[in-house]
Design a protein around this motif. Sequence first.
Motif, short mmCIF file in Angstrom:
data_model
loop_
_atom_site.label_atom_id
_atom_site.label_comp_id
_atom_site.label_asym_id
_atom_site.label_seq_id
_atom_site.Cartn_x
_atom_site.Cartn_y
_atom_site.Cartn_z
N VAL A 1 -7.03 10.86 6.72
CA VAL A 1 -7.25 11.19 5.08
C VAL A 1 -7.28 12.52 5.04
O VAL A 1 -7.60 13.31 5.91
N GLN A 2 -6.35 13.11 3.95
CA GLN A 2 -6.50 14.58 3.56
C GLN A 2 -7.07 14.74 2.05
O GLN A 2 -6.98 13.57 1.51
N ALA A 3 -7.75 15.39 1.74
CA ALA A 3 -8.39 15.77 0.42
C ALA A 3 -7.39 15.62 -0.56
O ALA A 3 -6.25 16.21 -0.40
N GLY A 4 -7.51 14.85 -1.51
CA GLY A 4 -6.70 14.69 -2.71
C GLY A 4 -5.56 13.58 -2.29
O GLY A 4 -4.84 13.27 -3.24
N ASP A 5 -5.75 13.14 -1.53
CA ASP A 5 -4.80 11.70 -1.15
C ASP A 5 -4.96 10.54 -2.16
O ASP A 5 -6.27 10.37 -2.57
N LEU A 6 -4.01 9.94 -2.88
CA LEU A 6 -4.16 9.14 -3.63
C LEU A 6 -3.62 7.83 -3.07
O LEU A 6 -2.41 7.83 -2.74
N TYR A 7 -4.13 6.76 -3.09
CA TYR A 7 -3.63 5.43 -2.48
C TYR A 7 -3.57 4.39 -3.62
O TYR A 7 -4.56 4.15 -4.38
N LEU A 8 -2.26 3.78 -3.58
CA LEU A 8 -2.20 2.67 -4.31
C LEU A 8 -2.12 1.30 -3.73
O LEU A 8 -1.18 1.14 -2.94
N LEU A 9 -2.87 0.38 -3.99
CA LEU A 9 -2.70 -1.30 -3.75
C LEU A 9 -2.09 -1.96 -4.83
O LEU A 9 -2.64 -1.80 -6.04
N LEU B 1 0.82 -1.25 -0.07
CA LEU B 1 -0.23 -0.03 0.01
C LEU B 1 0.79 1.16 0.02
O LEU B 1 1.78 1.23 1.01
N TYR B 2 0.77 1.94 -0.80
CA TYR B 2 1.45 3.45 -1.07
C TYR B 2 0.38 4.42 -0.94
O TYR B 2 -0.78 4.38 -1.23
N ARG B 3 0.90 5.73 -0.34
CA ARG B 3 -0.09 6.85 -0.47
C ARG B 3 0.84 7.97 -1.15
O ARG B 3 1.94 8.25 -1.17
N TYR B 4 0.11 8.63 -2.06
CA TYR B 4 0.83 9.66 -2.92
C TYR B 4 0.13 10.91 -2.34
O TYR B 4 -1.05 11.10 -2.62
N ARG B 5 0.76 12.05 -1.79
CA ARG B 5 0.06 13.09 -1.02
C ARG B 5 1.25 14.22 -1.50
O ARG B 5 2.47 14.11 -1.07
N ALA B 6 0.64 15.32 -2.10
CA ALA B 6 1.18 16.56 -2.47
C ALA B 6 2.65 16.31 -2.89
O ALA B 6 3.78 16.90 -2.65
N GLY B 7 2.63 15.41 -3.86
CA GLY B 7 3.84 15.03 -4.65
C GLY B 7 4.86 14.17 -4.21
O GLY B 7 5.93 13.84 -4.73
N ARG B 8 4.59 13.40 -3.05
CA ARG B 8 5.56 12.74 -2.48
C ARG B 8 4.82 11.24 -2.29
O ARG B 8 3.53 11.27 -1.80
N LEU B 9 5.55 10.20 -2.84
CA LEU B 9 5.25 8.90 -2.51
C LEU B 9 5.64 8.21 -1.41
O LEU B 9 6.89 8.18 -1.11
N THR B 10 4.69 7.67 -0.56
CA THR B 10 5.09 7.07 0.77
C THR B 10 4.50 5.57 0.80
O THR B 10 3.54 5.19 0.47
N GLN B 11 5.60 4.66 1.01
CA GLN B 11 5.01 3.22 1.22
C GLN B 11 4.63 2.95 2.74
O GLN B 11 4.99 3.48 3.72
N LEU B 12 3.34 2.39 2.78
CA LEU B 12 2.62 2.49 4.26
C LEU B 12 2.77 0.88 4.71
O LEU B 12 2.29 0.86 5.65
N THR B 13 3.22 0.06 3.99
CA THR B 13 3.17 -1.38 4.76
C THR B 13 4.65 -1.61 4.45
O THR B 13 5.54 -1.10 3.68
N ARG B 14 4.93 -2.69 5.43
CA ARG B 14 6.29 -3.09 5.39
C ARG B 14 6.28 -4.53 4.87
O ARG B 14 5.36 -5.46 5.29
N ASP B 15 7.22 -4.91 3.92
CA ASP B 15 6.97 -6.41 3.15
C ASP B 15 7.45 -7.38 4.38
O ASP B 15 8.58 -7.34 4.88
N GLN B 16 6.50 -8.21 4.42
CA GLN B 16 6.90 -9.33 5.53
C GLN B 16 7.48 -10.60 4.62
O GLN B 16 7.07 -11.65 4.47
N THR B 17 8.79 -10.38 4.43
CA THR B 17 9.85 -11.20 3.58
C THR B 17 11.02 -11.32 4.44
O THR B 17 11.56 -10.46 5.21
#
Length: 262
Positions: free
Chosen positions: A200-208, A145-161
């Motif tokens: 949540v902030q208005a404009g947030d984009l989440y990528l699964l 799961l990623y969040r793209y907010r105000a031009g910045r991409l942040t990974q919100l989950t940690r790979d369990q590997t």
Amino acid sequence: MTDTGTVRPSNEDNFLIDPALGLVAVADGMGGHESGEIASADALTSLAQFLHASTDADGDGMPANFRPSPFDPDSTDPDGMASEAALAAMVTLHDAVEFANQRMYQTNLANRRGDGGGMGTTLTGLWQPAPGSPLLVFHVGDSRLYRYRAGRLTQLTRDQTMYQEAIEAGATEHLPPRNLLLQALGPSCDTHPDLGIEAVQAGDLYLLCSDGLYGATSDERIAAVLAGASVERLGECCKELIATALQDGSRDNVTAVLLQCD
């Protein structure tokens, strides 16, 4: 959108978008192409079934030992989800993931596949239990799961590997393969999902996405595609993300689900 890709004979990825529940999830199955397809689809179905039942006071249709924890969808306040409601929702979400795991684990046992064997799947997603409430994150495996907010991409989950574990331990040589999971739904009777709350902030984009997307494609390349996203272009952005992954050499099934918050 999900795509089989250019190498695999079938698609073991599945995704779920359930507007009535406020639920979005991705699952990447394993255990052979037929079992992987079944595992990912069944995990999503079981998860949604449990969460739908959580809004039913009687828990109709659920096994007696899997009664959902009560959740009041009207118990929110102007600043977000009240702490008591948040706790109840998180418990319900944990129980839903556990329910999906137990159903698949029992299926594996019935097929004489003991601990560590049989079909399995990753499971990563977002649940908004009430309109206006924060998003609840759940995660097992290495879908992301990623969040793209105000031009910045942040990974919100940690790979369990094992690979991620080795990197965090400071290893630089003789690293394990990237796809060796520490957790998945199905192979074991116990699962310990990572859970979290996202305001949540208005404009947030989440990528699964499944690992077929990020495995060959850098965060910078993903962010460049998301920079052109809008509500009207989410479908086009999903197509572009998948095309980028395949262009970058992905040898896996590729799944991308986008959610934009207004």
